[in-house]
Design a protein around this motif. Structure first.
Motif, PDB file in Angstrom:
ATOM      1  N   VAL A  16       0.839  -1.194   0.000  1.00  0.00           N
ATOM      2  CA  VAL A  16       0.000   0.000   0.000  1.00  0.00           C
ATOM      3  C   VAL A  16       0.878   1.249   0.000  1.00  0.00           C
ATOM      4  O   VAL A  16       1.806   1.350   0.799  1.00  0.00           O
ATOM      5  CB  VAL A  16      -0.919   0.016   1.242  1.00  0.00           C
ATOM      6  N   ALA A  17       0.574   2.185  -0.897  1.00  0.00           N
ATOM      7  CA  ALA A  17       1.220   3.499  -0.894  1.00  0.00           C
ATOM      8  C   ALA A  17       0.356   4.434  -0.060  1.00  0.00           C
ATOM      9  O   ALA A  17      -0.749   4.076   0.353  1.00  0.00           O
ATOM     10  CB  ALA A  17       1.361   4.029  -2.315  1.00  0.00           C
ATOM     11  N   GLU A  36      -3.808   1.503  -2.989  1.00  0.00           N
ATOM     12  CA  GLU A  36      -3.298   0.135  -2.878  1.00  0.00           C
ATOM     13  C   GLU A  36      -2.544  -0.186  -4.160  1.00  0.00           C
ATOM     14  O   GLU A  36      -3.054   0.011  -5.257  1.00  0.00           O
ATOM     15  CB  GLU A  36      -4.451  -0.848  -2.693  1.00  0.00           C
ATOM     16  N   VAL A  37      -1.325  -0.671  -4.023  1.00  0.00           N
ATOM     17  CA  VAL A  37      -0.484  -0.998  -5.172  1.00  0.00           C
ATOM     18  C   VAL A  37      -0.767  -2.417  -5.652  1.00  0.00           C
ATOM     19  O   VAL A  37      -0.944  -2.664  -6.842  1.00  0.00           O
ATOM     20  CB  VAL A  37       1.007  -0.828  -4.809  1.00  0.00           C
ATOM     21  N   ALA A  84       7.733  -4.435  -6.803  1.00  0.00           N
ATOM     22  CA  ALA A  84       7.342  -3.049  -6.549  1.00  0.00           C
ATOM     23  C   ALA A  84       8.557  -2.315  -5.997  1.00  0.00           C
ATOM     24  O   ALA A  84       9.400  -2.904  -5.321  1.00  0.00           O
ATOM     25  CB  ALA A  84       6.190  -2.984  -5.552  1.00  0.00           C
ATOM     26  N   GLU A  85       8.644  -1.055  -6.285  1.00  0.00           N
ATOM     27  CA  GLU A  85       9.663  -0.172  -5.719  1.00  0.00           C
ATOM     28  C   GLU A  85       8.972   0.574  -4.587  1.00  0.00           C
ATOM     29  O   GLU A  85       7.914   1.173  -4.779  1.00  0.00           O
ATOM     30  CB  GLU A  85      10.106   0.777  -6.825  1.00  0.00           C
ATOM     31  N   ALA A  86       9.541   0.522  -3.382  1.00  0.00           N
ATOM     32  CA  ALA A  86       8.906   1.144  -2.222  1.00  0.00           C
ATOM     33  C   ALA A  86       9.911   1.985  -1.447  1.00  0.00           C
ATOM     34  O   ALA A  86      11.100   1.672  -1.430  1.00  0.00           O
ATOM     35  CB  ALA A  86       8.307   0.080  -1.306  1.00  0.00           C
ATOM     36  N   LYS A 126       5.703   6.024  -0.642  1.00  0.00           N
ATOM     37  CA  LYS A 126       5.707   5.953  -2.100  1.00  0.00           C
ATOM     38  C   LYS A 126       5.951   4.519  -2.512  1.00  0.00           C
ATOM     39  O   LYS A 126       6.901   3.881  -2.039  1.00  0.00           O
ATOM     40  CB  LYS A 126       6.813   6.865  -2.627  1.00  0.00           C
ATOM     41  N   ALA A 127       5.098   3.972  -3.370  1.00  0.00           N
ATOM     42  CA  ALA A 127       5.276   2.610  -3.877  1.00  0.00           C
ATOM     43  C   ALA A 127       4.613   2.492  -5.245  1.00  0.00           C
ATOM     44  O   ALA A 127       3.555   3.084  -5.482  1.00  0.00           O
ATOM     45  CB  ALA A 127       4.677   1.590  -2.913  1.00  0.00           C
TER      46      ALA A 127
END
Length: 88
Positions: free
Chosen positions: A11-12, A16-17, A64-66, A84-85
């Motif tokens: 979650v960003a 929700e990612v 994912a990039e978080a 941030k994600a």
């Protein structure tokens, strides 16, 4: 007997990612990289900026990039909340 899958949510801050079932999660924390499998002990960790790799039961991977957040594990539920994600 196969163990139950992990229930994972990434979650960003504003959306929700990704969420779903997985067999493994690998993430980078401020203390180093961690791998989470079903049955992992409960924990709370601070995320370091980097990749979160989720392996699905069929072997497919979600990446994912978080950045700037935390990761919690309890009862085979993995929650990653980041400022941030986004999926890579």
């Amino acid at each position: 007997m196969a163990s139950a899958p992990l229930q994972v949510s990434v979650v960003a801050a504003d959306h929700e990612v990704w969420s779903g079932e997985a067999s493994m999660v690998v993430a980078r924390t401020v203390e180093g990289q961690i791998g989470i499998l079903p049955g992992h002990e409960p924990m709370l960790a601070i995320l370091a900026s980097g990749e979160v790799r989720v392996t699905l039961s069929g072997g497919e991977k979600i990446v994912a990039e978080a950045a700037d957040g935390f990761l919690s594990v309890a009862n085979d539920v993995v929650t990653i909340v980041a400022r941030k994600a986004e999926l890579v």
